[in-house]
Motif scaffolding. Sequence first.
Motif, PDB file in Angstrom:
ATOM      1  N   GLN A   1       8.992  84.690  21.003  1.00  0.00           N
ATOM      2  CA  GLN A   1      10.311  85.089  20.513  1.00  0.00           C
ATOM      3  C   GLN A   1      10.183  86.016  19.300  1.00  0.00           C
ATOM      4  OE1 GLN A   1      13.198  84.723  21.759  1.00  0.00           O
ATOM      5  NE2 GLN A   1      14.525  85.351  20.056  1.00  0.00           N
ATOM      6  N   ALA A   2       9.283  85.675  18.384  1.00  0.00           N
ATOM      7  CA  ALA A   2       9.079  86.504  17.192  1.00  0.00           C
ATOM      8  C   ALA A   2       8.584  87.897  17.580  1.00  0.00           C
ATOM      9  CB  ALA A   2       8.086  85.831  16.255  1.00  0.00           C
ATOM     10  N   LYS A   3       7.703  87.952  18.584  1.00  0.00           N
ATOM     11  CA  LYS A   3       7.181  89.239  19.046  1.00  0.00           C
ATOM     12  C   LYS A   3       8.288  90.071  19.690  1.00  0.00           C
ATOM     13  CE  LYS A   3       3.511  91.308  21.843  1.00  0.00           C
ATOM     14  NZ  LYS A   3       2.358  91.033  22.756  1.00  0.00           N
ATOM     15  N   ALA A   4       9.165  89.426  20.462  1.00  0.00           N
ATOM     16  CA  ALA A   4      10.268  90.137  21.113  1.00  0.00           C
ATOM     17  C   ALA A   4      11.230  90.703  20.076  1.00  0.00           C
ATOM     18  CB  ALA A   4      11.013  89.193  22.058  1.00  0.00           C
ATOM     19  N   VAL A   5      11.525  89.900  19.048  1.00  0.00           N
ATOM     20  CA  VAL A   5      12.415  90.362  17.974  1.00  0.00           C
ATOM     21  C   VAL A   5      11.810  91.560  17.262  1.00  0.00           C
ATOM     22  CG1 VAL A   5      13.398  89.750  15.725  1.00  0.00           C
ATOM     23  CG2 VAL A   5      13.553  88.135  17.631  1.00  0.00           C
ATOM     24  N   GLU A   6      10.517  91.499  16.992  1.00  0.00           N
ATOM     25  CA  GLU A   6       9.848  92.596  16.300  1.00  0.00           C
ATOM     26  C   GLU A   6       9.839  93.863  17.158  1.00  0.00           C
ATOM     27  OE1 GLU A   6       8.264  94.756  13.436  1.00  0.00           O
ATOM     28  OE2 GLU A   6       8.951  92.684  13.229  1.00  0.00           O
ATOM     29  N   THR A   7       9.674  93.709  18.467  1.00  0.00           N
ATOM     30  CA  THR A   7       9.694  94.860  19.374  1.00  0.00           C
ATOM     31  C   THR A   7      11.054  95.553  19.348  1.00  0.00           C
ATOM     32  OG1 THR A   7       8.054  93.859  20.841  1.00  0.00           O
ATOM     33  CG2 THR A   7       9.441  95.598  21.777  1.00  0.00           C
ATOM     34  N   VAL A   8      12.115  94.753  19.393  1.00  0.00           N
ATOM     35  CA  VAL A   8      13.469  95.320  19.353  1.00  0.00           C
ATOM     36  C   VAL A   8      13.716  95.996  18.014  1.00  0.00           C
ATOM     37  CG1 VAL A   8      15.925  94.756  19.353  1.00  0.00           C
ATOM     38  CG2 VAL A   8      14.397  93.696  21.028  1.00  0.00           C
ATOM     39  N   ARG A   9      13.293  95.340  16.922  1.00  0.00           N
ATOM     40  CA  ARG A   9      13.507  95.916  15.585  1.00  0.00           C
ATOM     41  C   ARG A   9      12.772  97.261  15.454  1.00  0.00           C
ATOM     42  NH1 ARG A   9      12.135  91.800  12.800  1.00  0.00           N
ATOM     43  NH2 ARG A   9      14.249  91.038  12.437  1.00  0.00           N
ATOM     44  N   ALA A  10      11.561  97.337  15.959  1.00  0.00           N
ATOM     45  CA  ALA A  10      10.791  98.578  15.881  1.00  0.00           C
ATOM     46  C   ALA A  10      11.455  99.685  16.702  1.00  0.00           C
ATOM     47  CB  ALA A  10       9.371  98.333  16.374  1.00  0.00           C
ATOM     48  N   ARG A  11      12.006  99.316  17.841  1.00  0.00           N
ATOM     49  CA  ARG A  11      12.668 100.315  18.685  1.00  0.00           C
ATOM     50  C   ARG A  11      13.932 100.829  18.021  1.00  0.00           C
ATOM     51  NH1 ARG A  11      13.810  99.569  25.158  1.00  0.00           N
ATOM     52  NH2 ARG A  11      14.619 101.679  25.531  1.00  0.00           N
ATOM     53  N   LEU A  12      14.674  99.944  17.338  1.00  0.00           N
ATOM     54  CA  LEU A  12      15.884 100.362  16.639  1.00  0.00           C
ATOM     55  C   LEU A  12      15.555 101.234  15.435  1.00  0.00           C
ATOM     56  CD1 LEU A  12      17.978  97.060  16.743  1.00  0.00           C
ATOM     57  CD2 LEU A  12      18.425  99.168  18.010  1.00  0.00           C
ATOM     58  N   ASP A  13      14.473 100.904  14.751  1.00  0.00           N
ATOM     59  CA  ASP A  13      14.092 101.666  13.558  1.00  0.00           C
ATOM     60  C   ASP A  13      13.522 103.036  13.911  1.00  0.00           C
ATOM     61  OD1 ASP A  13      14.908  99.590  11.966  1.00  0.00           O
ATOM     62  OD2 ASP A  13      12.902  98.750  11.683  1.00  0.00           O
ATOM     63  N   ASN A  14      12.904 103.146  15.084  1.00  0.00           N
ATOM     64  CA  ASN A  14      12.284 104.414  15.485  1.00  0.00           C
ATOM     65  C   ASN A  14      12.663 104.742  16.928  1.00  0.00           C
ATOM     66  OD1 ASN A  14      10.318 104.936  13.095  1.00  0.00           O
ATOM     67  ND2 ASN A  14       9.938 102.796  13.666  1.00  0.00           N
ATOM     68  N   PRO A  15      13.929 105.078  17.155  1.00  0.00           N
ATOM     69  CA  PRO A  15      14.374 105.346  18.529  1.00  0.00           C
ATOM     70  C   PRO A  15      13.731 106.603  19.103  1.00  0.00           C
ATOM     71  CG  PRO A  15      16.066 105.970  16.953  1.00  0.00           C
ATOM     72  CD  PRO A  15      15.000 105.260  16.170  1.00  0.00           C
ATOM     73  N   ARG A  16      13.377 106.536  20.350  1.00  0.00           N
ATOM     74  CA  ARG A  16      12.801 107.686  21.036  1.00  0.00           C
ATOM     75  C   ARG A  16      13.876 108.353  21.886  1.00  0.00           C
ATOM     76  NH1 ARG A  16       7.099 105.222  23.397  1.00  0.00           N
ATOM     77  NH2 ARG A  16       6.153 104.677  21.373  1.00  0.00           N
ATOM     78  N   PRO A  17      14.062 109.666  21.732  1.00  0.00           N
ATOM     79  CA  PRO A  17      15.094 110.342  22.532  1.00  0.00           C
ATOM     80  C   PRO A  17      14.743 110.345  24.005  1.00  0.00           C
ATOM     81  CG  PRO A  17      13.772 111.932  21.318  1.00  0.00           C
ATOM     82  CD  PRO A  17      13.379 110.579  20.812  1.00  0.00           C
ATOM     83  N   ASN A  18      15.771 110.298  24.837  1.00  0.00           N
ATOM     84  CA  ASN A  18      15.592 110.393  26.280  1.00  0.00           C
ATOM     85  C   ASN A  18      15.584 111.870  26.660  1.00  0.00           C
ATOM     86  OD1 ASN A  18      15.608 109.754  29.105  1.00  0.00           O
ATOM     87  ND2 ASN A  18      16.672 107.848  28.616  1.00  0.00           N
ATOM     88  N   LEU A  19      15.736 112.160  27.935  1.00  0.00           N
ATOM     89  CA  LEU A  19      15.736 113.545  28.390  1.00  0.00           C
ATOM     90  C   LEU A  19      16.910 114.322  27.801  1.00  0.00           C
ATOM     91  CD1 LEU A  19      14.892 113.024  32.168  1.00  0.00           C
ATOM     92  CD2 LEU A  19      13.337 113.740  30.339  1.00  0.00           C
ATOM     93  N   VAL A  20      16.664 115.545  27.363  1.00  0.00           N
ATOM     94  CA  VAL A  20      17.698 116.420  26.821  1.00  0.00           C
ATOM     95  C   VAL A  20      17.734 117.686  27.679  1.00  0.00           C
ATOM     96  CG1 VAL A  20      18.431 117.796  24.849  1.00  0.00           C
ATOM     97  CG2 VAL A  20      17.419 115.531  24.470  1.00  0.00           C
ATOM     98  N   PRO A  21      18.853 117.957  28.365  1.00  0.00           N
ATOM     99  CA  PRO A  21      18.934 119.144  29.225  1.00  0.00           C
ATOM    100  C   PRO A  21      18.704 120.431  28.436  1.00  0.00           C
ATOM    101  CG  PRO A  21      20.762 117.654  29.653  1.00  0.00           C
ATOM    102  CD  PRO A  21      20.087 117.150  28.422  1.00  0.00           C
ATOM    103  N   ALA A  22      17.925 121.324  28.974  1.00  0.00           N
ATOM    104  CA  ALA A  22      17.596 122.567  28.278  1.00  0.00           C
ATOM    105  C   ALA A  22      18.832 123.414  28.006  1.00  0.00           C
ATOM    106  CB  ALA A  22      16.579 123.358  29.095  1.00  0.00           C
ATOM    107  N   HIS A  23      19.825 123.356  28.909  1.00  0.00           N
ATOM    108  CA  HIS A  23      20.993 124.226  28.742  1.00  0.00           C
ATOM    109  C   HIS A  23      21.900 123.800  27.593  1.00  0.00           C
ATOM    110  CE1 HIS A  23      22.991 121.025  31.105  1.00  0.00           C
ATOM    111  NE2 HIS A  23      24.098 121.457  30.543  1.00  0.00           N
TER     112      HIS A  23
END
Length: 234
Positions: free
Chosen positions: A23-45
């Motif tokens: 549970q602690a590991k899952a919480v830390e994973t979510v917190r890290a993702r929120l703190d450093n979000p990775r952008p998804n695909l961005v259309p070139a146009h």
Amino acid sequence: MSAARDAILARLRQAIGRTGEEQAKAVETVRARLDNPRPNLVPAHTRLDREGRVALFCEKALAVSAEVERLARLTDAPAAVSAFLRRHDLPQKMVMAPEPMLDLAEWEQQPLLRVRRGTAAPDDAVGLTVAVAGIAETGTLMLASSREQPTLLAFLPETVIALLQAEDIDGAYEDSWQRLREGLGRPPRSVNLVTGPSRTGDVGQKIELGAHGPRRLLVLVVEEAFGEAGDAPR
């Protein structure tokens, strides 16, 4: 948190069956993702300059049956709203978000326009709110709920008017999510993405507007930054 919600979450945790370490590991994973979000695909146009983003937003919004009007400054909004209501044979009456910045629009310019500040009620035919961002990719408005910008204003009235700064129009969804993170610092109670008026094609494959929400949507794109009109906080 309510007792019922506590009970539901407790049952979910029990069903998942994580150990304390898991549970602690899952919480830390979510917190890290929120703190450093990775952008998804961005259309070139969507990688455009400011004017290109505004033009694409207007094009896409018009394509989904929204009405769009570009204004030079915030003080042009009262006349534009009044003209829009006359055009659609609607009464000169609306409920408006209790956003302090809106005071800079000088609504008294239109003495026949009756304005109430607050959230929408069932008998309100017209509501006006402020968009956090516009997404040129699909002509979508991003609305963030707050005390100053009640959510119901964009969904309960049959006619909705949204004010949007031209400088707040982004190319893609990922850009607007980043804007929201940087501007608020924390998630709002809700974020709503609105693309044109409400519609459905469930009955006879025929598009009907206003099926589950507003029948009309007017977007007022303001070229001048709202803060330039005065010193009131946005």
